[in-house]
Write a protein that holds these residues in place. Structure first.
Motif, short mmCIF file in Angstrom:
data_model
loop_
_atom_site.label_atom_id
_atom_site.label_comp_id
_atom_site.label_asym_id
_atom_site.label_seq_id
_atom_site.Cartn_x
_atom_site.Cartn_y
_atom_site.Cartn_z
N GLY A 488 1.76 -16.56 -18.87
CA GLY A 488 2.04 -17.92 -18.63
C GLY A 488 1.89 -18.88 -19.82
N THR A 489 2.97 -20.33 -19.86
CA THR A 489 2.88 -21.44 -20.67
C THR A 489 3.04 -22.57 -19.73
N LYS A 490 2.31 -22.39 -18.27
CA LYS A 490 2.11 -23.78 -18.16
C LYS A 490 1.51 -23.04 -16.79
N GLY A 491 -0.12 -24.20 -16.68
CA GLY A 491 -1.11 -24.70 -14.84
C GLY A 491 -1.56 -22.52 -15.93
N ALA A 492 -1.66 -22.27 -14.32
CA ALA A 492 -2.22 -20.92 -14.41
C ALA A 492 -1.61 -20.26 -13.24
N THR A 493 -1.64 -18.66 -13.53
CA THR A 493 -1.03 -17.99 -12.68
C THR A 493 -2.22 -16.40 -12.55
N LEU A 494 -2.39 -17.10 -10.85
CA LEU A 494 -2.94 -16.11 -10.16
C LEU A 494 -2.18 -14.90 -9.75
N ARG A 495 -2.99 -13.19 -9.98
CA ARG A 495 -2.38 -12.82 -9.20
C ARG A 495 -2.93 -11.41 -8.60
N VAL A 496 -2.74 -11.24 -7.40
CA VAL A 496 -3.30 -10.87 -6.39
C VAL A 496 -3.07 -9.47 -6.17
N TYR A 497 -3.52 -8.31 -6.62
CA TYR A 497 -2.77 -6.65 -6.20
C TYR A 497 -3.70 -6.32 -5.38
N ILE A 498 -2.49 -5.86 -4.30
CA ILE A 498 -3.15 -5.28 -2.90
C ILE A 498 -2.84 -3.44 -2.86
N GLU A 499 -3.79 -2.55 -2.32
CA GLU A 499 -3.72 -1.25 -1.73
C GLU A 499 -4.11 -1.05 -1.41
N ARG A 500 -3.30 0.52 -0.58
CA ARG A 500 -3.24 0.75 0.68
C ARG A 500 -3.67 2.39 0.21
N TYR A 501 -4.13 3.70 0.42
CA TYR A 501 -3.88 5.10 0.22
C TYR A 501 -3.28 5.62 1.96
N GLU A 502 -2.25 6.02 1.43
CA GLU A 502 -1.37 6.55 2.81
C GLU A 502 -1.41 8.48 2.51
N PRO A 503 -2.74 9.18 3.29
CA PRO A 503 -2.06 10.81 2.54
C PRO A 503 -1.41 11.22 3.93
N ASP A 504 -0.93 10.68 5.24
CA ASP A 504 -0.07 11.23 6.46
C ASP A 504 1.19 10.59 6.11
N PRO A 505 1.96 11.90 5.46
CA PRO A 505 3.71 12.05 5.77
C PRO A 505 4.49 11.45 6.74
N ALA A 506 3.33 11.32 8.37
CA ALA A 506 4.34 11.14 8.93
C ALA A 506 3.73 9.56 8.92
N LYS A 507 3.01 8.58 8.08
CA LYS A 507 3.39 7.65 8.49
C LYS A 507 3.42 6.60 7.04
N HIS A 508 4.56 7.61 6.18
CA HIS A 508 4.75 7.43 4.66
C HIS A 508 5.70 6.65 5.30
N ALA A 509 7.26 6.23 6.19
CA ALA A 509 8.07 6.22 5.98
C ALA A 509 8.19 4.08 6.55
N ARG A 510 6.88 3.97 6.49
CA ARG A 510 6.30 2.54 7.19
C ARG A 510 7.10 1.69 6.00
#
Length: 542
Positions: A488-510
């Motif tokens: 960025g060129t003005k102020g600050a940019t905070l980036r927050v990265y959020i992840e969760r792994y789901e192995p069950d194909p039955a829950k992939h459509a969420r």
């Protein structure tokens, strides 16, 4: 003749992850741009007669700085400057040109995905002889030079016209203006099966490429429309403009919403893509599905062997730390190495040069391979098209098949832009202070298994990078990462990265928001985001 001009240092010329970026008005301060260019030349220590590549994304103020840089190169002993016609060169095309022509380096004028125009942003980045962004040792040397600079050198004559391909001279230096697209397009033809992609398009497969009035317009028109036979008009917003048509050349769900809407319509195209200001980022959309950059990296790595240039398979994958771990599961199943690096393409350079990895990617929509030393938006689009041409499946089918095989990683990045810099630093300092005591703490159903501030030791050159982002890892592998951005060129940019792994194909459509709901709430609690910044919601979610 060479003229030596007296100047004084500026104290704010420390390059970030992608060079020096400021507002145009800031770069227009007396000697500001010239100071930084001279610092590059002084730090690079180029020998007499070396070649230098210069180009940019066509944003406002590009031409003026390019002409100044040409005159300064002539005064600093370069034997040849290779510049794209009208100053145009995409970042990956510049990387390829540096490598192909054996140049000592290159100056790329761009602020990437940041807005342009007189009130917009501008940037200068130096790439080294391998075609990649200067490593930290070089950028630190450049910064040191900016702090002590007292003069810069410039050739007194006007720079040659850069609107016509050909060679002219400026003093003892050759100024070579080249077609910005030709060399790059030829490289792409060596990597992908253009015949197979032409067959796919001729069969009725429809696509749309949004160049966002940025640098990739001419590249996409030449390759997608002229060489691959897509109908005229497939490339939209294809004319590079100094202000990007008043838009924001960032290929994400906010700034490319029009393209995404087209792909979500029942009668929309089969495939959609976009690239950013300087052509190194990409957005991939299928009919009815938006592909996240992290998923795209994993899918490209899993299927790269379908393209001729990667038929022998890949040797390894590298990803930036905040990028989801979807690629890790591909690497494990394929039996290849996986490297986790800090954010910034320069950290992939040593791995690529050493032949340790073939495919690299960042969650910020950057993917690439060992064909250049930069991320490459159009390359990613063409690899996707090659994969679709071979598999003859829809984008949605390819993505869902990948999830079924490797599991799905639900993932979002939340950007809080232009927040108070002091508040942002306080937030990160508070996180650092609590890291040692965080393991074992419970937040709802989530239990912290480990927490750290990511550091990295380059396995090739041994260099160390610290303070690269706070990682909070929970039992089961879910993660929250906090990081202050340097783009960025003005102020600050905070980036927050959020992840969760789901192995069950039955829950992939969420829906992603539903799957990540508890983690999103927890991110605010742990980071004290609302309390410290006053922001209830992020400005951009990708």
């Amino acid at each position: 003749m060479i003229e030596t001009i007296a100047t004084q240092p500026y104290d704010d010329q420390k390059p970030g992850t992608s060079g020096l970026r400021k507002k145009v008005a800031h770069f227009k301060k007396p000697h500001y741009a010239a100071n930084f260019v001279q610092a590059i030349f002084d730090a690079a220590g180029s020998s007499d007669g070396a070649s230098l590549v210069i180009g940019g994304d066509g944003r406002f103020y590009n031409r003026e700085v390019i002409l100044t840089a040409i005159r300064m190169a002539a005064a600093n002993g370069y034997g040849r400057v290779i510049v794209g016609r009208d100053g145009i060169l995409s970042t990956p095309a510049a990387s390829h040109l540096i490598r192909k022509r054996g140049a000592s380096g290159g100056i790329i004028l761009s602020a990437s995905h940041n807005p342009g125009g007189p009130k917009g942003d501008f940037g200068i980045k130096y790439n080294i002889a391998n075609g990649g962004p200067a490593p930290e040792a070089v950028t630190e040397a450049i910064f040191e030079k900016t702090q002590t600079i007292s003069r810069y050198r410039v050739w007194t004559e006007t720079a040659p016209n850069i609107s016509h391909v050909g060679e002219t001279r400026l003093g003892d230096m050759v100024v070579e203006v080249v077609d910005p697209v030709a060399d790059y397009a030829e490289l792409m033809e060596t990597l992908f099966d253009f015949g197979k992609i032409r067959e796919l398009i001729a069969s009725g497969f429809t696509l749309r490429f949004d160049a966002m009035h940025a640098v990739t317009g001419p590249y996409a028109r030449e390759i997608i429309e002229n060489r691959l036979g897509a109908p005229a008009g497939t490339v939209i917003n294809g004319e590079p403009k100094e202000d990007f048509g008043g838009g924001h050349p960032d290929p994400n769900a906010v700034h490319a919403a029009g393209l995404i809407d087209q792909l979500m319509a029942p009668d929309g195209p089969d495939f959609g893509a976009a690239s950013d200001g300087d052509g190194d980022r990409n957005l991939i959309v299928g009919k009815g599905i938006l592909v996240t950059p992290s998923d795209s990296l994993a899918i490209l790595a899993a299927n790269a062997h379908l393209a001729p240039g990667y038929a022998k398979g890949i040797v390894g994958i590298a990803r930036s730390m905040p990028t989801s771990q979807a690629a890790d599961r591909v690497a494990k199943q394929r039996g290849v190495a996986l490297y986790e690096t800090p954010t910034g393409w320069k950290f992939f350079g040593t791995l690529l040069d050493a032949g340790k990895v073939t495919i690299c990617g960042e969650e910020s929509a950057g993917t690439g391979s060992d064909h250049v030393r930069e991320k490459d938006g159009l390359w990613a689009v063409l690899l996707w098209l090659n994969i679709l041409a071979e598999r003859r499946e829809s984008v949605k089918a390819v993505v869902e098949g990948h999830w079924a095989e490797f599991g799905r990683t639900f993932y979002q990045r939340h950007d809080y832009e232009e927040i108070d810099a002091r508040a942002a630093r306080g937030l990160m300092e508070s996180l650092h202070d609590r890291l040692a005591s965080m393991a074992g703490q419970r937040f709802g159903t989530l239990v912290v298994s480990e927490a750290d501030d990511f550091s990295y030791k380059d396995p090739i050159d041994g260099s160390v990078a610290t303070g690269q982002g706070v990682r909070i890892v929970f039992s089961g592998g879910s993660r929250i990462v906090y990081r202050l951005s340097g783009t960025g060129t003005k102020g600050a940019t905070l980036r927050v990265y959020i992840e969760r792994y789901e192995p069950d194909p039955a829950k992939h459509a969420r829906q992603t928001k539903e799957a990540l709901a508890e983690l999103i709430d927890t991110a605010d609690v742990i980071g004290e985001i609302k309390k410290r910044t006053g922001r209830s919601d992020p400005d951009v979610i990708t």
